[in-house]
Design a protein around this motif. Sequence first.
Motif, PDB file in Angstrom:
ATOM      1  N   GLY A  12      15.433  93.203 123.948  1.00 63.91           N
ATOM      2  CA  GLY A  12      15.702  91.909 124.577  1.00 63.91           C
ATOM      3  C   GLY A  12      15.494  91.944 126.071  1.00 63.91           C
ATOM      4  O   GLY A  12      16.324  91.457 126.845  1.00 63.91           O
ATOM      5  N   SER A  13      14.339  92.486 126.504  1.00 68.71           N
ATOM      6  CA  SER A  13      14.115  92.757 127.933  1.00 68.71           C
ATOM      7  C   SER A  13      13.402  91.647 128.693  1.00 68.71           C
ATOM      8  O   SER A  13      13.089  91.816 129.872  1.00 68.71           O
ATOM      9  N   ASN A  14      13.156  90.533 128.062  1.00 72.42           N
ATOM     10  CA  ASN A  14      12.369  89.504 128.738  1.00 72.42           C
ATOM     11  C   ASN A  14      13.195  88.532 129.574  1.00 72.42           C
ATOM     12  O   ASN A  14      12.635  87.695 130.284  1.00 72.42           O
ATOM     13  N   ARG A  15      14.521  88.650 129.524  1.00 64.15           N
ATOM     14  CA  ARG A  15      15.344  87.738 130.321  1.00 64.15           C
ATOM     15  C   ARG A  15      16.747  88.304 130.479  1.00 64.15           C
ATOM     16  O   ARG A  15      17.116  89.297 129.863  1.00 64.15           O
ATOM     17  N   GLY A  16      17.548  87.647 131.290  1.00 67.50           N
ATOM     18  CA  GLY A  16      18.966  87.967 131.420  1.00 67.50           C
ATOM     19  C   GLY A  16      19.261  89.417 131.733  1.00 67.50           C
ATOM     20  O   GLY A  16      18.621  90.047 132.572  1.00 67.50           O
TER      21      GLY A  16
END
Length: 267
Positions: A12-16
Amino acid sequence: MAVLARSILVTGSNRGIGLELVKQLVEMSDPPEHIFATCRDPDGPRGRALHDLADKHPSIHVVQLDTCKPSSIKAAVAKVTEQLKGSGLNLLINNAGIVKPFTALESETPEGMLEVYKTNVVGTMMVSQAFLPLLRKASHESSQKGMSCSKAAIVNLSSECGSITNLLAWEIAHILNYRCSKTNISEQDSKAALNMLTKCQSLGYAEDQILCVPLHPGWLQTEMGNSAMPATMTVEEGVQKILDTLSQLSEKDSGTFVDLEGKVLPW
């Protein structure tokens, strides 16, 4: 900070939180040799920031990974294995999760519960299982004593919202599907089942000396973190605390539930 680990994978590295973890990892004075930044659609519009970062830093490897699809997980393991060239994976950070609209206790649906559980708990389990051989390899080939994130570790980002004792923010949102599966209030995921999964991992992988902890990252100012009410801490501040805590974890912490400052939280 000394090197946290030579090889790290963040889902889940594309945001936040996931994107900020990758940013701060690569900016360390002694950064990891390999940072595997995964997300479901790296070539889509939400993956642009991640690709821009990777273009500047060759140690970042952008990898497609859908935690709900075994074929995607298998392909990701193959790519990571190829990049590591015979070495193991030191640190797996399971950050990926989905968010569903807030629902009250009486209006939660079976479909919503199952969808969130599949992604946030079963997906985390499948990813951990798939990368376990690489984590074991890193642990078995390490000369370090005891457990640490620099040796071999699974860190599942969780939340105090999933604590049965504390039940954080109940008055703000019931979010039953999130609380029962894998809560991460800063990303509005969910989590009581994730805590149990991590506890079982800590017992099952103890002989391999793989450190396993669920970590509550705090209520941070991410896109979803502000969806219920404004968060008080920036994602930059929160991730810095998370990385400081990860660098200090040892075998005494494996199987415990900790917050971003390393404080042990009640289940």
